[in-house]
Design an enzyme around this catalytic site. Structure first.
Site, PDB file in Angstrom:
ATOM      1  N   GLU A 264       0.866  -1.163  -0.088  1.00 20.83           N
ATOM      2  CA  GLU A 264      -0.112  -0.133  -0.025  1.00 20.83           C
ATOM      3  C   GLU A 264       0.959   1.352   0.005  1.00 20.83           C
ATOM      4  O   GLU A 264       0.613   2.211  -0.691  1.00 20.83           O
ATOM      5  CB  GLU A 264      -0.912   0.100   1.143  1.00 20.83           C
ATOM      6  CG  GLU A 264      -2.084  -0.943   1.136  1.00 20.83           C
ATOM      7  CD  GLU A 264      -1.748  -1.997   1.878  1.00 20.83           C
ATOM      8  OE1 GLU A 264      -2.741  -2.836   2.404  1.00 20.83           O
ATOM      9  OE2 GLU A 264      -0.472  -2.435   2.019  1.00 20.83           O
ATOM     10  N   ASP A 337      -2.570  -5.369   3.145  1.00 21.99           N
ATOM     11  CA  ASP A 337      -2.743  -5.698   4.577  1.00 21.99           C
ATOM     12  C   ASP A 337      -3.628  -6.774   4.871  1.00 21.99           C
ATOM     13  O   ASP A 337      -4.382  -7.228   4.096  1.00 21.99           O
ATOM     14  CB  ASP A 337      -3.419  -4.276   5.432  1.00 21.99           C
ATOM     15  CG  ASP A 337      -2.490  -3.187   5.421  1.00 21.99           C
ATOM     16  OD1 ASP A 337      -1.263  -3.405   5.266  1.00 21.99           O
ATOM     17  OD2 ASP A 337      -3.033  -2.100   5.886  1.00 21.99           O
ATOM     18  N   ASP A 339      -6.260  -7.923   6.136  1.00 23.21           N
ATOM     19  CA  ASP A 339      -7.641  -7.704   6.659  1.00 23.21           C
ATOM     20  C   ASP A 339      -8.518  -7.454   5.221  1.00 23.21           C
ATOM     21  O   ASP A 339      -8.275  -7.724   4.221  1.00 23.21           O
ATOM     22  CB  ASP A 339      -7.735  -6.565   7.716  1.00 23.21           C
ATOM     23  CG  ASP A 339      -7.282  -5.205   7.022  1.00 23.21           C
ATOM     24  OD1 ASP A 339      -6.979  -5.213   5.870  1.00 23.21           O
ATOM     25  OD2 ASP A 339      -7.294  -4.250   7.534  1.00 23.21           O
ATOM     26  N   GLU A 341      -9.975  -5.105   4.129  1.00 24.50           N
ATOM     27  CA  GLU A 341      -9.644  -3.972   3.119  1.00 24.50           C
ATOM     28  C   GLU A 341      -8.334  -4.054   2.338  1.00 24.50           C
ATOM     29  O   GLU A 341      -8.542  -3.970   1.322  1.00 24.50           O
ATOM     30  CB  GLU A 341      -9.225  -2.620   4.015  1.00 24.50           C
ATOM     31  CG  GLU A 341      -9.760  -1.401   3.436  1.00 24.50           C
ATOM     32  CD  GLU A 341     -11.192  -1.157   3.271  1.00 24.50           C
ATOM     33  OE1 GLU A 341     -11.466  -0.251   2.570  1.00 24.50           O
ATOM     34  OE2 GLU A 341     -11.989  -1.583   3.898  1.00 24.50           O
ATOM     35  N   TYR A 560       0.572  -5.599  12.924  1.00 24.69           N
ATOM     36  CA  TYR A 560      -0.289  -4.702  12.196  1.00 24.69           C
ATOM     37  C   TYR A 560      -1.150  -4.296  13.297  1.00 24.69           C
ATOM     38  O   TYR A 560      -1.649  -5.056  14.236  1.00 24.69           O
ATOM     39  CB  TYR A 560      -0.956  -5.864  11.154  1.00 24.69           C
ATOM     40  CG  TYR A 560      -2.035  -5.184  10.313  1.00 24.69           C
ATOM     41  CD1 TYR A 560      -1.761  -4.248   9.826  1.00 24.69           C
ATOM     42  CD2 TYR A 560      -3.246  -5.424  10.271  1.00 24.69           C
ATOM     43  CE1 TYR A 560      -2.509  -3.558   8.913  1.00 24.69           C
ATOM     44  CE2 TYR A 560      -4.300  -4.732   9.780  1.00 24.69           C
ATOM     45  CZ  TYR A 560      -3.689  -3.961   8.950  1.00 24.69           C
ATOM     46  OH  TYR A 560      -4.699  -3.276   7.804  1.00 24.69           O
ATOM     47  N   ARG A 562      -4.233  -2.931  13.208  1.00 22.95           N
ATOM     48  CA  ARG A 562      -5.943  -3.100  12.908  1.00 22.95           C
ATOM     49  C   ARG A 562      -6.040  -4.500  13.210  1.00 22.95           C
ATOM     50  O   ARG A 562      -6.010  -5.273  12.360  1.00 22.95           O
ATOM     51  CB  ARG A 562      -6.398  -2.719  11.778  1.00 22.95           C
ATOM     52  CG  ARG A 562      -6.063  -0.995  11.519  1.00 22.95           C
ATOM     53  CD  ARG A 562      -6.523  -0.569   9.948  1.00 22.95           C
ATOM     54  NE  ARG A 562      -6.625   0.897   9.981  1.00 22.95           N
ATOM     55  CZ  ARG A 562      -5.339   1.403   9.759  1.00 22.95           C
ATOM     56  NH1 ARG A 562      -4.014   0.989   9.535  1.00 22.95           N
ATOM     57  NH2 ARG A 562      -5.240   2.738   9.608  1.00 22.95           N
ATOM     58  N   HIS A 607      -6.101 -12.323  13.677  1.00 18.65           N
ATOM     59  CA  HIS A 607      -4.821 -11.690  13.744  1.00 18.65           C
ATOM     60  C   HIS A 607      -4.000 -11.698  14.966  1.00 18.65           C
ATOM     61  O   HIS A 607      -4.601 -11.904  15.760  1.00 18.65           O
ATOM     62  CB  HIS A 607      -5.022 -10.336  13.268  1.00 18.65           C
ATOM     63  CG  HIS A 607      -5.703 -10.351  11.795  1.00 18.65           C
ATOM     64  ND1 HIS A 607      -6.357  -8.982  11.422  1.00 18.65           N
ATOM     65  CD2 HIS A 607      -5.874 -11.209  10.527  1.00 18.65           C
ATOM     66  CE1 HIS A 607      -6.581  -9.080  10.239  1.00 18.65           C
ATOM     67  NE2 HIS A 607      -6.524 -10.496   9.787  1.00 18.65           N
TER      68      HIS A 607
END
Length: 1062
Positions: A264, A337, A339, A341, A560, A562, A607
């Protein structure tokens, strides 16, 4: 099978045209057979496993994506064979969409061909492909090279407004229909129009058409069902899918060929590039490469929830860089990432690259995930590539569509019914409702009085105690409710003798805290560091992406940020326990590793918890490498991670009871001390000294504990001072950012990773303000919450919003079909919208007036709502027809134009925050000696002004602004009459005879002649301004001219037109 690949966008500018379904060739109005999601670039089919679908399975779970080698010309038609009921064969074609940039001109069907321009807005409607006969496809392939240059241009008449040029690209996402039986062929219906047809811009501004062959096939369709409703057992389906899979994806490290990795951010790309060497080229995507178009109609429930995507102009540059890098590469590694998203970002990148035909036949696409940016973690992830998880993509699509439908349907209603209220969203509305409901509780709260009694025993040692029993009865909070009762009890206590009647000791274990997840990190950072949630996540992202250390190496500092999971990898736990043993000793290290299984409601993927990537990287080692706030946050995470793998702390408590001889009056005193620090040692470590911890301030008093321990049962005590204290119950506290995040997490509303952005939106919309870390709802926000609660009860209902999160989680694991979920919700939600649209604004005013009656009218003089101007009307709450204001005015308007108070939300709060609830009546300064009219000082939407005479129908009284006067309370009748003199004509200009006028404006006095205006210096009094001085001011350089010079625009227009002709 049709094929659709958008070639690389040219640079020509062109206007976008849309084709209405009624004008579309019948051959394009088709349904398409179900194929895996990635093989239909914009088709969003639910992950229903059928006998002959090509879904891949990994670890017993259907992924829905099967990344194979992408064949540019699709020479293998195994997917078509499977759809026709032939022998099952895995799909090897990248997509089942129609080819736009080449088609046989003598075909019988038509397709629209255009090219996209990255510098302009191109709207593309992607068609859902149908299987065609092999002969037809073979003819198309043979004629491709011959007809690439042939184009048949035709003008397309659109029933919709053409899309204006901009710097974005948008595409309409269509959907595919699932065939009812695998062995049957799909029937092509010429009457039904698929929502996924393609229309993009042509360089000349017109839509180009090409002919295609019409091919009918038989078959039947069925409604989409949730995955859980598939008739065959899941295990059998998995076994079938496993048998259909090709070879698993090979390991990508050590590298055997050139690979392109996409992440990203630039920072992350630089760090990872240093780990992987020259065989990998790591490029950033800068987040999402496309998103839903920010306009109405981007999600279309009537078209099976098709979606219009928009590609910003900047994203074209990033996509082009990836496309260029792929030339000569064999692998495309998507490392966004870990997740939903991140999964969606990877999916979007594949879709856009497939459109541009950037994935050659030798390119293998793989998805890798890692939870920390370290060399070992990156290389380990590359050894375990996988496919895109279709369930996570579906969950993203469902959440995105749901939020869009709520926001883009409620927001226009707010604009019309509540001017100035900008938007409302799903999680945003529930969070706002929490804040406003708490404010309502505070408004309705009525404090209750109660009293407490404390004594201090003097001998042999002094210690305090509080009264717990009186007259042999245990006292409650409100047992003593008045001063009289308290004094009576005080007198009886003073005449009694007391002794120790009981002493108890007990030990309490305080377990270490769990490692941080997103929500708890935000809460602790808010409570201990005073960091807003948005700032906390910004710093955490910086620590995750990595920094350059003093030794020159770059690495990520934390995992990470989130995450909802409390799990810590075994290797990391081993390192933490080893460091605990070294720093604190074996007594502080538990025999077995501490494992935390508690999960928040609606927890997302499993996670890892937030922890340092290397626990031996102490905070003191990062001094100078990190800024102050980043170091504080890292220290917070380091200390919490150490503490979670340490022994519990042990507290010893003592409770002493003293009473009179018959024990009808009993006092209690208690104290505690830390017997074993346990995990609290991590917070008292020298490494934790950069921040303040509450655990360091544990309330224990060794001296008081020693006094209470020395007393034994039967010891006589000498009573000292008896103190009575008055108390009142307190209203529930307003939310802080930390407490609101905790409440949202408890209720299961939203996702911890979205809490920071939700709070930011509430503040940006002026619905909530933050003062001393406390969230205060603005009246504008309270109106929005009341309107939504009244007309959209589901949106603000806590349990409904939480249940919706559960359903979305079910989509992410394949238990719920995402379009079915949207369809069920949209049916109910659209009925709410229809009813709310029919509500008249007067009904909204009455509802708000009833809801906030006390807030609006409590400060009226004498609690009277009678209009003080006409003495006939009643003061009511009104919505302004102009602007975004609200006011309290007379209901006899327009007969009576009296306004008691103007409410302008944040503007009013900034000017007079202490007087927000005060209704200001016009101040009578006196009477005009000449006309005997009232001279009033009033406050309007543009500030204070003086007025000669009262408001009457058909009469406009003379007014003059006093905004230039700082203290309006000093204005006298003489001052007002002087101001009401203006504007004054000083005389005629000697050159043209037009008047020269001295007038009073909001910024002060000025002189004007025709279009020229000059300000009067503040040092010059208005009485001293003569015609001569006014002419001097008008001839100076500091003048302003209004209007537009005559004839000049015509000359410019003529020049522009001549340039166009040339």
């Amino acid at each position: 099978m049709q094929r659709c690949l958008l070639s690389s966008p040219p640079t020509s500018n062109c206007a976008a045209l849309r084709l209405h379904p009624s004008l579309m060739p019948k051959a394009m109005r088709s349904t398409s057979a179900f194929v895996p999601l990635f093989k239909m670039f914009f088709s969003h089919s639910p992950p229903v496993a059928t006998k002959n679908d090509g879904m891949s399975v990994r670890d017993g779970k259907s992924s829905g994506f099967s990344f194979r080698r992408f064949h540019r010309h699709w020479k293998k038609l195994k997917g078509v064979a499977a759809l026709k009921g032939d022998k099952a064969a895995p799909f090897e074609s990248p997509a089942s969409t129609s080819l736009l940039n080449s088609a046989k001109p003598d075909s019988t069907s038509n397709s629209l061909v255009n090219t996209a321009n990255p510098d302009s807005t191109s709207t593309s409607l992607v068609i859902n492909a149908k299987p065609e006969s092999k002969a037809s496809l073979k003819k198309k392939k043979q004629s491709r090279s011959k007809n690439k240059k042939e184009q048949v241009s035709s003008t397309v008449v659109s029933e919709e407004t053409p899309v204006a040029k901009s710097s974005k690209t948008s595409s309409l996402v269509g959907t595919s229909n699932i065939s009812k039986k695998n062995g049957q062929r799909l029937k092509q219906t010429s009457e039904k129009i698929s929502t996924g047809n393609l229309l993009t811009e042509a360089p000349d501004g017109s839509a180009s058409t090409k002919k295609q062959s019409k091919k009918n096939s038989t078959g039947s369709g069925r409604k989409r069902q949730p995955v859980a409703d598939v008739h065959e057992p899941v295990q059998k389906q998995v076994q079938k899918n496993i048998s259909q899979r090709e070879k698993p994806l090979k390991q990508l490290y050590p590298p055997t060929a050139k690979s392109v990795m996409v992440v990203e951010s630039v920072t992350k790309a630089k760090v990872i590039q240093g780990y992987l060497g020259d065989m990998f080229e790591v490029l950033p995507s800068y987040g999402h490469v496309r998103d839903l178009a920010a306009r109405s109609g981007s999600v279309r429930p009537d078209d099976d929830f098709s979606m219009v995507w928009e590609v910003p102009s900047a994203a074209w540059t990033h996509l082009k860089s990836i496309k260029v890098a792929l030339s000569g590469a064999e692998n495309l590694v998507l490392a966004s990432d870990p997740d939903r998203e991140g999964e969606a970002i990877a999916w979007h990148i594949i879709e856009m690259l497939q459109q541009q035909d950037a994935l050659g036949e030798n390119v293998t696409v793989a998805r890798v995930v890692f939870h920390e940016i370290t060399e070992a973690s990156i290389k380990s992830a590359l050894q375990m590539p996988r496919e895109i998880d279709v369930n996570l993509v579906h969950a993203y699509l469902a959440r995105r569509a749901l939020d869009y439908l709520i926001g883009f349907n409620i927001s226009p209603l707010l604009w019309r019914k509540l001017p100035g209220c900008q938007s409302a969203g799903r999680v945003q509305s529930a969070a706002l409702s929490l804040i406003c409901d708490r404010e309502t509780e505070i408004d309705e709260f009525k404090p209750l009085e109660y009293w407490s009694i404390e004594v201090r025993f003097e001998e042999p040692n002094s210690f305090p105690a509080h009264l717990t029993h009186f007259n042999s009865k245990k006292l409650g909070q409100f047992s003593i409710s008045s001063d009289t009762e308290a004094k009576d009890v005080q007198q009886k206590i003073n005449i009694e003798n007391f002794k120790v009647i009981n002493s108890k000791r007990n030990t309490m274990r305080r377990n270490p805290p769990a490692p941080y997840i997103t929500s708890t990190l935000q809460q602790d950072a808010a409570n201990k560091l005073n960091f807003p949630a948005t700032y906390t996540m910004k710093l955490a992202q910086k620590l995750y992406e990595g920094i350059q250390l003093s030794d020159g190496k770059a690495t990520g500092l934390i995992t990470y940020s989130r995450t909802d999971g409390l799990h810590i990898s075994d290797e990391a736990v081993k390192d933490i326990r080893s460091l605990v043993m070294e720093r604190y000793g074996s007594r502080f290290t538990p025999e077995n590793a501490c494992k935390y299984y508690k999960k928040v409601k609606n927890a997302q993927e499993a996670h890892e918890a937030i922890r340092p990537t290397n626990i031996r990287r102490l905070p003191s080692m990062l001094v100078g490498a990190l800024d102050e706030d980043s170091l504080k946050l890292y220290t917070l995470i380091w200390s919490r991670t150490m503490a979670c793998q340490m022994e519990p702390s042990i507290l010893e408590q003592i409770q002493l009871e003293t009473g009179n001889c018959d024990e009808s009056i009993i006092f209690r005193s208690s104290c505690s001390r830390v017997e074993f620090l346990g995990y609290q040692s991590a917070y008292q470590d020298v490494e934790s000294g950069t921040i303040r911890f509450k655990d360091n301030e544990a309330s224990h008093n060794a001296e008081a504990f020693g006094i209470l321990s020395s007393l034994k049962k039967g010891d006589q005590l000498c009573i000292g001072e008896v103190e009575i204290k008055q108390h009142h119950t307190q209203a529930p506290p307003r939310y802080s950012e930390g407490s609101l995040v905790k409440k949202l997490e408890e209720l299961g509303i939203g996702r911890p990773s979205t809490y920071a952005s939700t709070l930011k939106v509430l503040q940006d919309r002026n619905y909530v303000t933050v003062k001393s870390r406390v969230l205060y709802p603005e009246f504008r926000g309270r109106m929005v919450s009341a309107f939504l609660s009244h007309h959209f009860s589901e949106v603000t209902d806590y349990s409904f919003t939480a249940d919706m999160e559960t359903e979305l989680d079910n989509v992410s694991v394949g238990l719920t079909e995402w379009k079915g979920l949207l369809r069920d919700y949209w049916t109910r939600f659209s009925s709410y919208c229809s009813r709310a649209e029919s509500v008249h604004i007067h009904q909204v005013e009455k509802m708000l007036e009833k809801t906030f009656r006390d807030f609006l009218f409590a400060s009226l003089p004498n609690k009277s709502r009678t209009c003080p101007s006409c003495m006939e009307g009643t003061l009511i709450f009104k919505v302004s027809r102009f602007g975004a204001g609200y006011f309290i005015g007379c209901n006899q308007h327009p007969k009576c134009k009296y306004i008691a108070k103007t409410l302008y939300g944040d503007e009013e709060e900034e000017e007079s925050p202490q007087k927000s609830n005060t209704v200001e009546e016009p101040k009578l300064l006196g009477l005009n000696p000449g006309s005997n009219e009232k001279v009033l000082l009033k406050n309007g939407p543009y500030g204070y002004y003086v007025q000669l005479g009262e408001d009457r129908t058909g009469y406009l009284p003379k007014r003059s602004s006093v905004s230039h006067i700082k203290n309006v309370d000093t204005i006298t009748l003489e001052d007002a009459l002087e101001l009401l003199r203006y504007p004054v004509t000083l005389g005629e200009h000697p050159k043209d005879g037009h008047p020269v006028i001295l007038k009073l404006a909001k910024i002060g006095f000025s002189v004007r002649h025709r279009r020229t205006t000059a300000s009067v210096p503040k040092s010059m009094k208005p009485k001293d301004v003569t015609l001569e001085k006014a002419l001097d001011l008008l001839s100076s350089k500091d003048v302003r001219r209004s209007g537009r010079p005559r004839n000049k625009p015509k000359v410019e227009e003529a020049i522009e037109s001549s340039n166009v002709v040339n």
